[in-house]
Design an enzyme around this catalytic site. Structure first.
Site, mmCIF file in Angstrom:
data_model
loop_
_atom_site.group_PDB
_atom_site.id
_atom_site.type_symbol
_atom_site.label_atom_id
_atom_site.label_comp_id
_atom_site.label_asym_id
_atom_site.label_seq_id
_atom_site.Cartn_x
_atom_site.Cartn_y
_atom_site.Cartn_z
ATOM 1 N N GLU A 233 0.840 -1.203 0.000
ATOM 2 C CA GLU A 233 0.000 0.000 0.000
ATOM 3 C C GLU A 233 0.872 1.249 0.000
ATOM 4 O O GLU A 233 1.840 1.344 0.756
ATOM 5 C CB GLU A 233 -0.888 -0.027 1.248
ATOM 6 C CG GLU A 233 -1.698 1.213 1.508
ATOM 7 C CD GLU A 233 -2.410 1.131 2.852
ATOM 8 O OE1 GLU A 233 -3.083 2.109 3.206
ATOM 9 O OE2 GLU A 233 -2.278 0.102 3.549
ATOM 10 N N GLU A 238 -3.239 11.081 3.172
ATOM 11 C CA GLU A 238 -4.198 10.913 4.252
ATOM 12 C C GLU A 238 -4.270 12.256 4.949
ATOM 13 O O GLU A 238 -3.251 12.770 5.434
ATOM 14 C CB GLU A 238 -3.753 9.814 5.217
ATOM 15 C CG GLU A 238 -3.796 8.445 4.585
ATOM 16 C CD GLU A 238 -3.622 7.340 5.606
ATOM 17 O OE1 GLU A 238 -4.639 6.757 6.013
ATOM 18 O OE2 GLU A 238 -2.466 7.083 6.001
ATOM 19 N N HIS A 249 3.802 1.617 2.793
ATOM 20 C CA HIS A 249 3.742 0.417 3.634
ATOM 21 C C HIS A 249 4.064 -0.768 2.729
ATOM 22 O O HIS A 249 3.556 -0.840 1.599
ATOM 23 C CB HIS A 249 2.339 0.180 4.193
ATOM 24 C CG HIS A 249 1.782 1.256 5.054
ATOM 25 N ND1 HIS A 249 1.707 1.155 6.428
ATOM 26 C CD2 HIS A 249 1.203 2.442 4.745
ATOM 27 C CE1 HIS A 249 1.115 2.221 6.925
ATOM 28 N NE2 HIS A 249 0.802 3.024 5.915
#
Length: 464
Positions: A233, A238, A249
């Site tokens: 990911e 965000e 990640h």
């Protein structure tokens, strides 16, 4: 996504679920969302792309009728006696995007409302970008030696909410070709995964996740099953109006594409660093890096009361699409001015304003965090995922696990806020409670627009 099992926190109040058969009660019509593919030589060209709603939000009912297979927090176990039987007996239906889910498009802009009230109430949402002129395939982004750019308006996103735009290494057809029990595929938004290995995904590998299904203690419309759904990911964005982070990640080498985990592989609870994926990631949050005036709504360098442009560049060792990924750079454009990402404001991090393995090591050392990002393969592993191709995800949600404090406040809440890495934003540690934001900030929304991708330097005006 960062820190907690965020998928378990996605809240929705419809009797929805992810199905594998296809229902016929509502026609599935994908809202058009124009994107652009760019080159330094030829400029940008429109792509006739569209979006599709995640299957976890959709109505799941019996194939031959209207009986819900899943309601609130529970499966109907008279229908879904086991995972394979449930996939055979239950159908996933089409969606009324705007009226039911508060999701609408206009040209190159996507608006996602937080709470939408019609005959029922929907909270949050998640959509994927479909390939140009396709109803059955997600667009796969291969971004090594490329850049990805979009405009965003977070002025209507307060503390506790997350407008997230990111990439997950999902199967391009949503698992349709891999699993004979999946008859819905990307057309109906199946196949979600991320590095949190979420257990709230109701169908994984073409089977219902009914085994050991347990109702959430904090969200009356959610639960978790035996299996989790893992993959690499890249959190491009965000954010709310008060804080933002971008975070790669990665997972162990054996996790290529969507991977169903169980037991210790999922990295649940105290086994956080023993699973197959890096749940913490390596985040760059300007506020967390010590610069508390770079981003926000109170006269910050990036003024979140107005729309701005976000540019993310994926730099390789040899400046080719086949070289190893070595750096992830960030730039912004606002009021026709190109703004370089802030530098960290701690002595041991002061030379960094992008994500590299060196930055991650120094950041983890300063904050005292476990460097699971390095253990799982580091930034090169992220590059391997982009070489295979990743799916674009756009969402808005609140957090039933940690009130989004990991994004915009001091977290953990019992830690010394003066310690490097604890303060992530200016929001109160009492903010972000889902019952509060759902009641008091129901009219919140995020707008993603003007998505462009291609050669480095081709997607934004460098001379502005």
């Amino acid at each position: 996504m960062y820190q907690t099992s965020l998928l378990a926190s996605l809240s929705f109040l419809l009797a929805t679920s992810q199905a594998q058969q296809v229902g016929t009660q509502t026609a599935e019509t994908h809202p058009k969302l124009t994107t652009q593919k760019c080159t330094t030589a030829g400029g940008c060209t429109d792509q006739s792309t569209s979006i599709v709603l995640d299957a976890n939000w959709r109505w799941l009912h019996t194939v031959d009728g209207y009986t819900n297979c899943y309601t609130g927090q529970e499966w109907d176990t008279s229908i879904c006696t086991d995972g394979k039987t449930c996939a055979e007996k239950c159908a996933l239906d089409g969606a009324d995007y705007e009226s039911t889910y508060g999701i609408s498009t206009s040209g190159n802009a996507l608006t996602m409302n937080f709470v939408t009230k019609s005959s029922q109430t929907n909270i949050g949402g998640r959509v994927y970008l479909l390939a140009a002129d396709s109803d059955d395939t997600y667009e796969l982004f291969k971004l090594k030696n490329q850049e990805f750019t979009f405009d965003v308006d977070v002025s209507n996103l307060p503390c506790g909410l997350n407008g997230a735009l990111y990439f997950s290494e999902m199967d391009s057809d949503g698992g349709l070709s891999k699993y004979t029990t999946n008859k819905a595929g990307a057309k109906y938004g199946t196949g979600y995964c991320d590095t949190q290995c979420p257990h709230d995904i109701k169908f994984i590998n073409g089977e219902a996740n009914v085994q050991n299904w347990t109702a959430s203690s904090t969200d009356k419309n959610a639960g978790t099953g035996h299996y989790g759904s893992c993959c690499n990911e890249m959190d491009i964005w965000e954010a709310n109006s008060q804080a933002t982070a971008f975070t790669p990640h990665v997972c162990e080498a054996k996790v290529e594409g969507q991977y169903r985990c169980e037991g210790t592989e999922c990295g649940d609870g105290d086994n956080r660093y023993g699973g197959v994926c890096d749940k913490d990631g390596c985040d760059f949050n300007s506020y967390r890096m010590g610069n508390e005036t770079f981003y926000g709504s109170n006269g910050s360098t990036i003024d979140t009361t107005k729309k701005f442009t976000v540019v993310t560049q994926f730099i390789t060792a040899d400046n080719t699409a086949t070289g190893a990924l070595t750096e992830i750079r960030r730039k912004y454009v606002q009021n026709d001015v190109v703004i370089e990402n802030s530098y960290a404001d701690y002595e041991t991090l002061s030379k960094f304003n992008s994500i590299t393995d060196d930055f991650c090591a120094a950041q983890k050392t300063l904050s005292g965090d476990t460097n699971d990002f390095k253990t799982k393969g580091g930034i090169a592993r992220m590059g391997e995922s982009f070489e295979r191709g990743m799916v674009l995800v756009m969402s808005v949600w609140d957090d039933h696990a940690a009130n989004a404090l990991w994004l915009d406040s001091s977290y953990p809440t019992d830690a010394d806020a003066s310690k490097p890495g604890v303060k992530r934003g200016p929001c109160s540690t009492s903010s972000g409670v889902p019952s509060d934001v759902e009641a008091n900030d129901a009219d919140s929304s995020v707008i993603y627009s003007n998505i462009r991708y291609g050669d480095i330097g081709s997607t934004f005006n460098k001379t502005a």
